[in-house]
Design a protein around this motif. Structure first.
Motif, PDB file in Angstrom:
ATOM      1  N   LEU A 297      36.273 -16.358 -12.992  1.00 39.76           N
ATOM      2  CA  LEU A 297      35.133 -17.093 -13.546  1.00 39.76           C
ATOM      3  C   LEU A 297      33.954 -16.182 -13.864  1.00 39.76           C
ATOM      4  N   GLY A 298      34.038 -14.925 -13.470  1.00 45.23           N
ATOM      5  CA  GLY A 298      32.943 -13.988 -13.743  1.00 45.23           C
ATOM      6  C   GLY A 298      32.335 -13.476 -12.454  1.00 45.23           C
ATOM      7  N   MET A 299      31.060 -13.090 -12.526  1.00 46.36           N
ATOM      8  CA  MET A 299      30.356 -12.545 -11.359  1.00 46.36           C
ATOM      9  C   MET A 299      29.697 -13.690 -10.605  1.00 46.36           C
ATOM     10  N   TRP A 300      29.733 -13.644  -9.283  1.00 46.52           N
ATOM     11  CA  TRP A 300      29.138 -14.744  -8.518  1.00 46.52           C
ATOM     12  C   TRP A 300      27.687 -14.484  -8.162  1.00 46.52           C
ATOM     13  N   THR A 301      27.028 -15.558  -7.746  1.00 40.40           N
ATOM     14  CA  THR A 301      25.647 -15.466  -7.271  1.00 40.40           C
ATOM     15  C   THR A 301      25.626 -16.093  -5.871  1.00 40.40           C
ATOM     16  N   PRO A 302      26.083 -15.351  -4.875  1.00 43.30           N
ATOM     17  CA  PRO A 302      26.326 -15.964  -3.566  1.00 43.30           C
ATOM     18  C   PRO A 302      25.069 -16.166  -2.740  1.00 43.30           C
TER      19      PRO A 302
ATOM     20  N   ASN B 129      28.478 -26.767  15.670  1.00 40.29           N
ATOM     21  CA  ASN B 129      27.299 -27.462  15.146  1.00 40.29           C
ATOM     22  C   ASN B 129      26.821 -27.013  13.772  1.00 40.29           C
ATOM     23  N   SER B 130      27.401 -25.935  13.234  1.00 39.52           N
ATOM     24  CA  SER B 130      26.832 -25.442  11.975  1.00 39.52           C
ATOM     25  C   SER B 130      27.928 -24.964  11.032  1.00 39.52           C
ATOM     26  N   VAL B 131      27.496 -24.576   9.840  1.00 41.64           N
ATOM     27  CA  VAL B 131      28.461 -24.081   8.851  1.00 41.64           C
ATOM     28  C   VAL B 131      27.872 -22.892   8.115  1.00 41.64           C
ATOM     29  N   SER B 132      28.767 -22.105   7.549  1.00 38.24           N
ATOM     30  CA  SER B 132      28.337 -21.206   6.496  1.00 38.24           C
ATOM     31  C   SER B 132      28.413 -22.060   5.238  1.00 38.24           C
ATOM     32  N   PHE B 133      27.251 -22.342   4.650  1.00 32.86           N
ATOM     33  CA  PHE B 133      27.230 -23.190   3.453  1.00 32.86           C
ATOM     34  C   PHE B 133      27.241 -22.299   2.217  1.00 32.86           C
ATOM     35  N   VAL B 134      28.183 -22.580   1.339  1.00 32.87           N
ATOM     36  CA  VAL B 134      28.396 -21.743   0.163  1.00 32.87           C
ATOM     37  C   VAL B 134      28.236 -22.617  -1.073  1.00 32.87           C
ATOM     38  N   ALA B 135      27.259 -22.319  -1.900  1.00 31.15           N
ATOM     39  CA  ALA B 135      27.140 -23.052  -3.172  1.00 31.15           C
ATOM     40  C   ALA B 135      26.673 -22.038  -4.194  1.00 31.15           C
ATOM     41  N   HIS B 136      27.566 -21.653  -5.080  1.00 31.86           N
ATOM     42  CA  HIS B 136      27.118 -20.681  -6.068  1.00 31.86           C
ATOM     43  C   HIS B 136      27.795 -20.875  -7.416  1.00 31.86           C
ATOM     44  N   VAL B 137      27.220 -20.215  -8.396  1.00 34.12           N
ATOM     45  CA  VAL B 137      27.799 -20.304  -9.739  1.00 34.12           C
ATOM     46  C   VAL B 137      28.266 -18.909 -10.156  1.00 34.12           C
ATOM     47  N   TYR B 138      29.222 -18.898 -11.052  1.00 36.02           N
ATOM     48  CA  TYR B 138      29.727 -17.634 -11.599  1.00 36.02           C
ATOM     49  C   TYR B 138      29.209 -17.487 -13.023  1.00 36.02           C
TER      50      TYR B 138
ATOM     51  N   SER C 290      23.642 -15.557 -20.142  1.00 40.63           N
ATOM     52  CA  SER C 290      24.355 -16.207 -19.044  1.00 40.63           C
ATOM     53  C   SER C 290      23.900 -15.614 -17.712  1.00 40.63           C
ATOM     54  N   LYS C 291      23.751 -14.290 -17.690  1.00 43.43           N
ATOM     55  CA  LYS C 291      23.350 -13.601 -16.469  1.00 43.43           C
ATOM     56  C   LYS C 291      21.946 -14.040 -16.048  1.00 43.43           C
ATOM     57  N   ARG C 292      21.027 -14.083 -17.022  1.00 44.88           N
ATOM     58  CA  ARG C 292      19.635 -14.434 -16.708  1.00 44.88           C
ATOM     59  C   ARG C 292      19.555 -15.839 -16.096  1.00 44.88           C
ATOM     60  N   THR C 293      20.240 -16.783 -16.731  1.00 47.92           N
ATOM     61  CA  THR C 293      20.192 -18.170 -16.233  1.00 47.92           C
ATOM     62  C   THR C 293      20.757 -18.250 -14.814  1.00 47.92           C
ATOM     63  N   ALA C 294      21.917 -17.588 -14.609  1.00 48.81           N
ATOM     64  CA  ALA C 294      22.561 -17.667 -13.288  1.00 48.81           C
ATOM     65  C   ALA C 294      21.697 -16.994 -12.227  1.00 48.81           C
ATOM     66  N   LEU C 295      21.103 -15.854 -12.570  1.00 48.94           N
ATOM     67  CA  LEU C 295      20.297 -15.149 -11.567  1.00 48.94           C
ATOM     68  C   LEU C 295      19.020 -15.924 -11.228  1.00 48.94           C
ATOM     69  N   ASP C 296      18.430 -16.579 -12.223  1.00 44.23           N
ATOM     70  CA  ASP C 296      17.246 -17.421 -11.949  1.00 44.23           C
ATOM     71  C   ASP C 296      17.617 -18.545 -10.986  1.00 44.23           C
ATOM     72  N   PHE C 297      18.745 -19.178 -11.279  1.00 43.97           N
ATOM     73  CA  PHE C 297      19.231 -20.285 -10.453  1.00 43.97           C
ATOM     74  C   PHE C 297      19.461 -19.793  -9.019  1.00 43.97           C
ATOM     75  N   TRP C 298      19.990 -18.592  -8.906  1.00 51.70           N
ATOM     76  CA  TRP C 298      20.302 -17.967  -7.616  1.00 51.70           C
ATOM     77  C   TRP C 298      19.026 -17.722  -6.805  1.00 51.70           C
TER      78      TRP C 298
END
Ligand SMILES: Cc1cc2nc3c(=O)[nH]c(=O)nc-3n(C[C@H](O)[C@H](O)[C@H](O)COP(=O)(O)OP(=O)(O)OC[C@H]3O[C@@H](n4cnc5c(N)ncnc54)[C@H](O)[C@@H]3O)c2cc1C
Length: 457
Positions: A341-346, A389-398, A406-414
């Motif tokens: 899907l490309g590069m992630w923004t973790p 009691n907890s989680v590693s919560f992962v929500a990111h876009v590629y 595409s990079k600018r939008t994803a990095l801003d969101f990140w």
């Protein structure tokens, strides 16, 4: 720095550790200028690959005396720029140190060099009939024991056993001045490294999650456990994401699972199992539960308890295939297809489990509002249980690395996501440049003062 040219520095290091371990060729420096985060590349001045604690000590002492920055690295799989050298200097590639030093089957521990990968260590232990508690992050074929302990990783087995440092009994660390320190019971010169908490404070803990700022870990002793004879691989599908989250918390509170994972965006399961959405139409979340026990009755009883909770929360069993991919033959590989899907923004971080549903809904709302899916971004939303009691919560876009838009939008969101995570009470377990930008001004001043004082000491 007293060494005026990089080659002069490299020659001095060769004098210290010998030929074949020091490199300053441009292409090598370039390949060490990045990790797997979207952070900008930065080159070290020189790379050294040591093979013993004594060699690490010589290099670090030399760097200390000459005010040269040192960055130790393992698999360089950091997702937040933690293994990118920010000010040049010496990059210590610890992957040369990957031996198993001692497997003590009576005292139930294994001592390893810190550059060994989780995958390698697990396969050696398996041959001998043993397992680890925490079994490594999802990058375990490349990530090292030293790197994961230094970044407090959460991963396989964290539900029952906790984060990477939880099974740690002691460390050998090269301190910033080059001296060597041993922690845990091996601090007593007559004792084996079989126990962590002893006559003084837990100095092992000081180095956990330090990202290499307080020293270079060269050896680690970890608890080992008998490989259990009985395992249950369970997977449940849910139409309602909130119900999936409630089920997740319920199972976690009952403390019956080795591992629990929630996928809150079933579009992404299609990348792991082709045809998943056709096989199981209408599902919006999947929860995997892994049970391991030495006694078959205990494993069965736990599985029955989980099945009862599943029916209470309106789940549908989806067979054991995905759970088996996750825990057995696909271990360390199940998320690799996402890189299509490309590069992630973790922005993985620790979150109390009862808040997963709220975070998923919020992420999806924002995602929809910004019309990210229509613009070609694929989200991945997941939660990995950590303790009860907890989680590693992962929500990111590629994003598509070839498109600057595409990079600018994803990095801003990140960036906005990381800021929001912190303001809403989430806690990163990594630091690295990505999180450090956002942590400024949000930490308790006493904590910062203490950390600085320890570093300066
Ligand atoms: C596909 C993929 C999946 C991932 N899944 C997870 C996951 O499930 N959970 C998770 O927590 N992370 C995950 N990560 C991120 C990363 O893999 C982990 O944080 C991992 O523990 C880092 O180990 P490493 O050996 O690559 O460390 P590096 O990236 O090399 O280093 C990480 C930090 O530790 C320091 N360090 C490294 N070795 C030493 C040493 N010997 N002594 C002192 N300091 C040292 C470095 O300076 C740096 O600050 C994933 C990454 C990828 C690419």
């Amino acid at each position: 720095m007293k060494y005026t040219t990089d080659s002069e520095l490299a020659s001095k290091l060769v004098e210290l550790v010998g030929e074949g371990k020091v490199a300053d060729q441009e292409y090598i420096l370039a390949s060490y200028s990045m990790d797997v985060s979207p952070e900008p590349r930065r080159r070290p001045d020189v790379v050294v690959r040591p093979f013993s604690t004594e060699e690490v000590s010589k290099i670090v002492r030399f760097a200390f005396e000459n005010s040269i920055p040192v960055v130790p690295t393992g698999g360089r799989t950091s997702m937040c720029g933690a293994s990118i050298p920010q000010r040049g200097g010496i990059l210590l590639d610890m992957t040369g140190m990957q031996k198993v030093i001692e497997l003590n089957k009576e005292e139930m521990y294994v001592t390893v060099e810190c550059g060994i990968t989780w995958g390698h260590l697990i396969s050696i232990l398996k041959e001998e009939g043993f397992k680890l508690g925490f079994r490594g992050p999802y990058s375990g074929t490349a990530a090292t024991v030293g790197g994961s302990i230094s970044s407090n990783s959460i991963g396989y087995g964290s539900c029952r056993w906790g984060q990477a440092p939880a099974g740690l009994l002691g460390l050998t660390v090269v301190l910033p001045n080059g001296n060597i320190a041993r922690t845990g019971s091996q601090a007593l010169i007559y004792a084996n490294p079989f126990n962590r908490y002893n006559m003084g404070p837990d100095l092992t803990g000081l180095f956990c999650g330090d990202h290499g700022t307080l020293g270079v870990k060269t050896e680690a002793t970890l608890s080992i456990h008998l490989i259990p004879e009985h395992a249950e691989h369970l997977a449940y599908g849910f139409e309602d994401v909130e119900k999936a989250c409630q089920f997740f918390c319920d199972v976690q509170k009952h403390e019956v699972a080795e591992d629990i994972v929630l996928i809150g965006e079933t579009g992404s399961l299609e990348y792991i199992i082709e045809g998943f959405n056709d096989m199981f139409p209408g599902l919006n979340a999947v929860v995997i539960v892994i049970i391991e026990e030495n006694c078959s009755g205990a494993a069965r009883a736990k599985a029955e308890l989980v099945a009862g909770l599943a029916s209470k929360h309106g789940a549908r069993s989806i067979g054991d295939l995905y759970a088996k991919i996750h825990w057995t033959f696909g271990m360390f590989e199940d998320i690799h297809p996402f890189f299509q899907l490309g590069m992630w923004t973790p922005e993985c971080h620790n979150l109390p489990s009862h808040r997963i549903a709220e975070k998923i809904l919020e992420f999806k709302k924002l995602y929809t509002k910004l019309r990210l899916r229509e613009k070609g971004y694929q989200p991945v939303i997941a939660a990995m249980a950590n303790n009860n009691n907890s989680v590693s919560f992962v929500a990111h876009v590629y994003y598509d690395v070839r498109s600057s838009e595409s990079k600018r939008t994803a990095l801003d969101f990140w960036e906005q996501g990381m800021e929001r995570d912190l303001l809403e009470g989430g806690v990163p377990y990594w630091s690295g440049t990505s999180w450090l930008r956002h942590l400024r001004g949000k930490l308790d001043p006493g904590y910062v003062e203490l950390y600085r004082a320890v570093k300066q000491a």
